[in-house]
Design a protein around this motif. Structure first.
Motif, PDB file in Angstrom:
ATOM      1  N   TYR A 207       0.813  -1.207   0.000  1.00 24.19           N
ATOM      2  CA  TYR A 207       0.000   0.000   0.000  1.00 24.19           C
ATOM      3  C   TYR A 207       0.848   1.258   0.000  1.00 24.19           C
ATOM      4  N   GLN A 209       3.784   1.335  -1.638  1.00 20.66           N
ATOM      5  CA  GLN A 209       4.176   1.414  -3.043  1.00 20.66           C
ATOM      6  C   GLN A 209       3.036   1.999  -3.873  1.00 20.66           C
ATOM      7  N   GLN A 210       1.819   1.521  -3.590  1.00 22.16           N
ATOM      8  CA  GLN A 210       0.670   2.024  -4.339  1.00 22.16           C
ATOM      9  C   GLN A 210       0.489   3.530  -4.105  1.00 22.16           C
ATOM     10  N   LEU A 213       2.881   5.190  -6.241  1.00 20.46           N
ATOM     11  CA  LEU A 213       2.495   5.103  -7.647  1.00 20.46           C
ATOM     12  C   LEU A 213       1.287   5.980  -7.954  1.00 20.46           C
ATOM     13  N   LYS A 214       0.579   6.389  -6.902  1.00 17.15           N
ATOM     14  CA  LYS A 214      -0.533   7.315  -7.105  1.00 17.15           C
ATOM     15  C   LYS A 214      -0.014   8.729  -7.312  1.00 17.15           C
ATOM     16  N   GLY A 215       1.298   8.918  -7.157  1.00 17.75           N
ATOM     17  CA  GLY A 215       1.875  10.241  -7.358  1.00 17.75           C
ATOM     18  C   GLY A 215       1.739  11.134  -6.148  1.00 17.75           C
ATOM     19  N   LEU A 216       1.667  10.559  -4.964  1.00 18.00           N
ATOM     20  CA  LEU A 216       1.535  11.386  -3.769  1.00 18.00           C
ATOM     21  C   LEU A 216       2.896  11.931  -3.357  1.00 18.00           C
ATOM     22  N   ASP A 217       2.851  13.053  -2.683  1.00 17.71           N
ATOM     23  CA  ASP A 217       4.051  13.651  -2.131  1.00 17.71           C
ATOM     24  C   ASP A 217       4.645  12.710  -1.082  1.00 17.71           C
TER      25      ASP A 217
ATOM     26  N   LEU B  57       5.525   3.662 -15.173  1.00 17.55           N
ATOM     27  CA  LEU B  57       5.254   4.696 -14.188  1.00 17.55           C
ATOM     28  C   LEU B  57       6.568   5.281 -13.676  1.00 17.55           C
ATOM     29  N   ARG B  87       6.302  12.513  -9.999  1.00 18.96           N
ATOM     30  CA  ARG B  87       5.111  12.546  -9.155  1.00 18.96           C
ATOM     31  C   ARG B  87       3.917  13.101  -9.910  1.00 18.96           C
ATOM     32  N   ARG B  90       2.518  10.350 -12.294  1.00 14.56           N
ATOM     33  CA  ARG B  90       1.782   9.249 -11.696  1.00 14.56           C
ATOM     34  C   ARG B  90       0.398   9.710 -11.242  1.00 14.56           C
ATOM     35  N   GLY B  91      -0.579   8.913 -11.512  1.00  9.71           N
ATOM     36  CA  GLY B  91      -1.932   9.241 -11.088  1.00  9.71           C
ATOM     37  C   GLY B  91      -2.605  10.220 -12.018  1.00  9.71           C
ATOM     38  N   SER B 103      -3.902  -5.947  -0.312  1.00  9.87           N
ATOM     39  CA  SER B 103      -2.696  -5.431   0.331  1.00  9.87           C
ATOM     40  C   SER B 103      -2.275  -4.080  -0.241  1.00  9.87           C
ATOM     41  N   ALA B 104      -2.888  -3.646  -1.331  1.00  9.93           N
ATOM     42  CA  ALA B 104      -2.480  -2.362  -1.908  1.00  9.93           C
ATOM     43  C   ALA B 104      -3.353  -1.213  -1.443  1.00  9.93           C
ATOM     44  N   LEU B 105      -4.497  -1.504  -0.837  1.00 13.83           N
ATOM     45  CA  LEU B 105      -5.273  -0.423  -0.239  1.00 13.83           C
ATOM     46  C   LEU B 105      -4.816  -0.285   1.203  1.00 13.83           C
ATOM     47  N   ASN B 106      -4.670   0.955   1.641  1.00 11.86           N
ATOM     48  CA  ASN B 106      -4.153   1.176   2.996  1.00 11.86           C
ATOM     49  C   ASN B 106      -5.213   0.788   4.023  1.00 11.86           C
ATOM     50  N   HIS B 120      -5.674  14.586  -8.243  1.00 12.94           N
ATOM     51  CA  HIS B 120      -4.647  15.591  -7.949  1.00 12.94           C
ATOM     52  C   HIS B 120      -5.032  16.991  -8.393  1.00 12.94           C
TER      53      HIS B 120
END
Lengths: 324, 534
Positions: A207, A209-210, A213-217, B57, B87, B90-91, B103-106, B120
């Protein structure tokens, strides 16, 4: 969650009771008695007998204990043998001193070690990480009074003479710095190490890494995505360490001559002052139990799985196991 | 307007190396994708397809680096971007849908936060951003009310989680979207819905999709163009129908023939024998605590027969197989093995009974002790159930041979084996004691389709040698390739039970019909169908 807390409090009370029995038994095993120690070597047998009657020392041990327990349940901690003051009054000022010291140490140690641990995780296998891991290892393996003595030698009157090394009633706030620093250094290493390990695990997670990859700061990734998931396991270690403070304070108070509960406890043991010993030990045990309970609550609150299910189906909360 | 003007993603001669070894993980890969189209990137695990996907990416996994080549998204070269530029990419321009949304969602953040931060566009007001979140949730057929937005990931089903991940990727209207095996781990019904959502969203948004998978059947169903990767190289690339009709590379043909065909009449017809069945389960009811998982189960397995237990996750199929193996005790009902009752707990069964019923676990990555060599993994149960062997080497070699591995594997540790080899070792461990019944719990679901085909061949050979199999699976296409009879489990009950050919051709229960309809019906049209794995 309420139920969980209630159950834990009940077990806490049971623990306290068990502690009081053990401590009472231990004081009985000590040679000599309070009357002898109060009156000294030259006491006449008549005066000793009179004092023993007054202190109820003639009665069977079980009766003495029951009387003390009855008093406790009515909120009466008893009267000190040696100075004839009510224990509760006598403890007030030492307790305030000890809590100040512990509070200062906790306030310094917790945020600092969290920050060092998190930063080590970010700088994994680089200079800062190696330095902090070596430093915490050394600190963890040296006893706290040695750390205290070293601090006195370097920063105290013997060395740079920055801070006072002995407590006095008239001293300024700077006399707290060295003892608090000693305690903080003693409790910090495990927190640093746990924070580092947990953060590394969380930073490697999918999460995080995700989130990248979402482009967050990167700051958002760290504080919003990584930190909340690291706090649960670390809270447990922080609690253990802060609870250790309650006992660890004894040696440090002795070293810096601070009139706190540690010093009171040592004097009370020397005087066979059973009500005072009981009160101080129960106090320390109580702090231990409360801090650990607090850590469990924080750990659970940081875990939305538990938090949400507890809200929706309250009766199930009791079954929830703490996962670390 | 020419076609090339629509090309939004272009990869030229991309090479990614490992550090510090300088081993090329992917070599000279060139692909391009147009708006509104999906490129299927197919290959087995370790072929470098995820590495390629992540490089779109501008992300390199730990200890890897791009050595040469360029990746161009909407005309801009990713290599020239600064950290900040990456940055911003991405997204916005490229979004990623992970393999396992669980596992990829927080776990600690509400859906509103996770979806909102993926958007964004700073020019949007708070209300407009929230409206966009709701809109994209509606588009992936999820509820858009406040209650849903307040949820945490663990409060969603696997399919819902994956649709949240899709919504999260599409919310910023990206030009390119990278989908890394997004349906692995979902059952067929959910997979069908998710694939449908992906197809619709890429068309509507005019997004170029890169769909990474090891499953030809899914890719053939979804992609406009297929690129096949093998050992870090692109071995074949072309329009989907062309690749399907005329695969040029031998590896592509192998991948295509590895996909189990949906409609067959099973592995030989079920023989009606007078002999009493080896295992007979009657009126079995099982559960955990007060929760009932299985109700009124009747199943029997004869010698040399394979019975498939087909069901989606949560249908109780693993509970049933664990009950048979003596690992789950909370059940009532009859269980006869070779005419004698089986005790509920494995502890109370005789060593002989335990020897004759063996179990192979779902995940070969967790079922082998990482600190023991293959030899000791195989000899452990053998010593316990059969006794000290006179010639341990022979026992190990024979077991490995039956699992189609050479005896040189005996000295290896599990970490030196691929997933398929590990599962073979698990099978070797089970067959070493000479069981009559082998319970296989989803043993291919953690493996690539090409490896799955090899394991299926192996099981069919074991079965031909007289072994009875209880084969638990969620994959209906596998059932028709291995089993004689199938029991379809739905919500703890058997809704259909009969010979595979009959069930596939004329399913009687609507649940079975729905399962068959949701499975991609894969019909390779190329001439090599004849050498379909038998």
């Amino acid at each position: 969650m309420t139920r969980l807390i209630a159950v834990r409090l009940l077990f806490g009370a049971l623990t306290l009771w068990a502690v009081s029995v053990v401590v009472f038994a231990a004081t009985q095993a000590l040679p000599g008695d309070a009357a002898q120690l109060i009156l000294g070597r030259d006491a006449t047998p008549e005066r000793l007998e009179a004092l023993r009657d007054q202190l109820n020392l003639h009665q069977p041990v079980a009766v003495q204990y029951t009387q003390w327990l009855q008093g406790l349940l009515q909120g009466d901690l008893g009267t000190s043998f040696s100075n004839r003051q009510p224990v509760a009054d006598f403890l007030e000022s030492p307790l305030r001193n000890s809590l100040t010291l512990m509070g200062l140490a906790a306030l310094v140690a917790t945020p600092a070690s969290l920050a060092v641990g998190a930063f080590s995780a970010l700088r994994r296998d680089r200079g800062f990480d190696h330095t902090s891991s070596l430093g915490t290892l050394v600190l963890a393996s040296v006893p706290e009074f040695v750390v205290g003595i070293l601090l006195i030698l370097v920063l105290g009157p013997g060395g740079l003479d920055l801070f006072a090394s002995v407590y006095s009633r008239t001293g300024g706030p700077d006399q707290w710095i060295l003892p608090a620093l000693t305690l903080a250094l003693a409790v910090a290493p495990p927190i640093v190490r746990m924070m580092r390990a947990t953060m590394i695990e969380v930073l490697e997670s999918e999460y995080v890494q995700q989130a990248r990859l979402k482009g967050l700061d990167e700051r958002v990734v760290l504080w919003r995505h990584a930190a909340p998931n690291a706090i649960g396991p670390v809270a447990q270690v922080i609690a253990l360490q802060l609870a250790w403070l309650a006992g660890g304070v004894v040696a440090v108070e002795f070293l810096f001559n601070i009139p706190g509960i540690g010093k009171v406890l040592m004097d009370a043991i020397a005087n066979r002052d059973v009500p005072l010993i009981q009160a101080v030990v129960l106090l320390i045990a109580g702090i231990y139990i409360l801090v650990n309970l607090l850590a469990d609550v924080i750990g659970l609150a940081a875990n939305p799985k538990v938090r949400v299910s507890a809200r929706r189906a309250a009766p199930r909360a009791g079954k929830v196991k703490v996962t670390t | 307007m020419t076609r090339s003007e629509h090309t939004v993603l272009r990869v030229d001669d991309l090479t990614v190396i490992g550090r510090p070894s300088h081993v090329e993980i992917i070599s000279d890969v060139s692909v391009s994708v147009r708006r509104g189209e999906i490129l299927g990137l197919v290959g087995e695990s370790g072929s470098g397809k995820t590495t390629l996907g992540l490089s779109l990416l501008a992300h390199c996994k730990r200890a890897t680096a791009i050595a040469r080549g360029r990746v161009e998204v909407d005309g801009s070269d990713l290599a020239t971007l600064s950290e900040k530029g990456v940055r911003r990419l991405r997204g916005r321009a490229v979004a990623y849908i992970p393999q396992s949304p669980a596992s990829a969602l927080n776990p600690a953040l509400r859906l509103r936060t996770q979806l909102g931060e993926a958007l964004h566009d700073a020019s949007l007001s708070r209300a407009a951003a929230l409206e966009r979140v709701r809109e994209v949730l509606r588009e992936v057929a999820l509820p858009d009310d406040d209650r849903f937005l307040r949820r945490y990931p663990h409060q969603l089903s696997g399919g819902q989680q994956q649709r949240v991940a899709i919504a999260m990727a599409f919310i910023g209207r990206p030009d390119v979207i990278v989908l890394d095996e997004p349906t692995t781990g979902l059952d067929v019904t959910t997979q069908a819905h998710v694939l449908e959502t992906i197809r619709r969203m890429t068309r509507e948004y005019g997004t170029a999709g890169v769909y990474i998978s090891h499953d030809m059947a899914v890719v053939a169903d979804l992609a406009d163009e297929i690129a096949v990767m093998y050992r870090g190289r692109l071995v074949e690339r072309g329009r989907t129908d062309e690749v399907m009709a005329e695969p040029r590379h031998a590896y592509t043909r192998r991948l295509l023939s590895a996909v189990p065909l949906l409609r067959t009449d099973g592995h030989g017809p079920a023989e009606e024998t007078e002999e009493p069945p080896l295992l007979r389960v009657s009126a079995l009811t099982a559960g955990y605590g007060r929760t009932r998982v299985l109700e009124g189960i009747d199943v029997s397995v004869s010698r040399g027969e394979c019975v498939a237990l087909l069901g989606e996750s949560g249908s109780g199929k693993t509970t049933l197989s664990r009950s048979v193996a003596g690992l789950h005790h909370q059940f009532t009902g009859g269980m006869l093995f070779d005419g004698r009752p089986l005790a509920r707990s494995a502890y109370r069964r005789t060593p002989e009974q335990r020897r004759r019923v063996q179990y192979v676990f779902q995940n070969p990555y967790e079922a082998l002790n990482p600190r023991k060599r293959v030899r000791d993994q195989i000899l452990g149960p053998y010593r316990h159930l059969v006794g000290r062997p006179d010639d341990p080497e022979r026992v190990v070699a024979e077991a490995l041979e039956r699992a189609a591995l050479s005896s040189s594997y005996a000295d290896r540790f599990p970490e030196q084996l691929s997933g398929g080899e590990r599962q073979r070792v698990c099978i070797a461990r089970a067959v070493a004691t000479g069981p009559d019944l082998m319970v296989c719990d989803e043993i291919t679901s953690a493996l690539d389709v090409s490896v799955q085909a090899e394991i299926v061949t192996l099981l069919r050979n074991l079965q031909d040698a007289g072994m009875a199999l209880l084969f638990v699976t969620h994959n209906i296409a596998l059932v028709s390739n291995i089993a004689q009879r199938v029991a379809v489990l739905n919500q703890g009950r058997i809704v259909e039970y009969g010979p595979v050919g009959r069930v596939m051709a004329e399913p009687r229960h609507e649940y079975t019909r729905a399962l068959i309809a949701d499975t991609p019906d894969f019909q390779p049209s190329f001439a090599a169908t004849a050498d379909q794995v038998r």
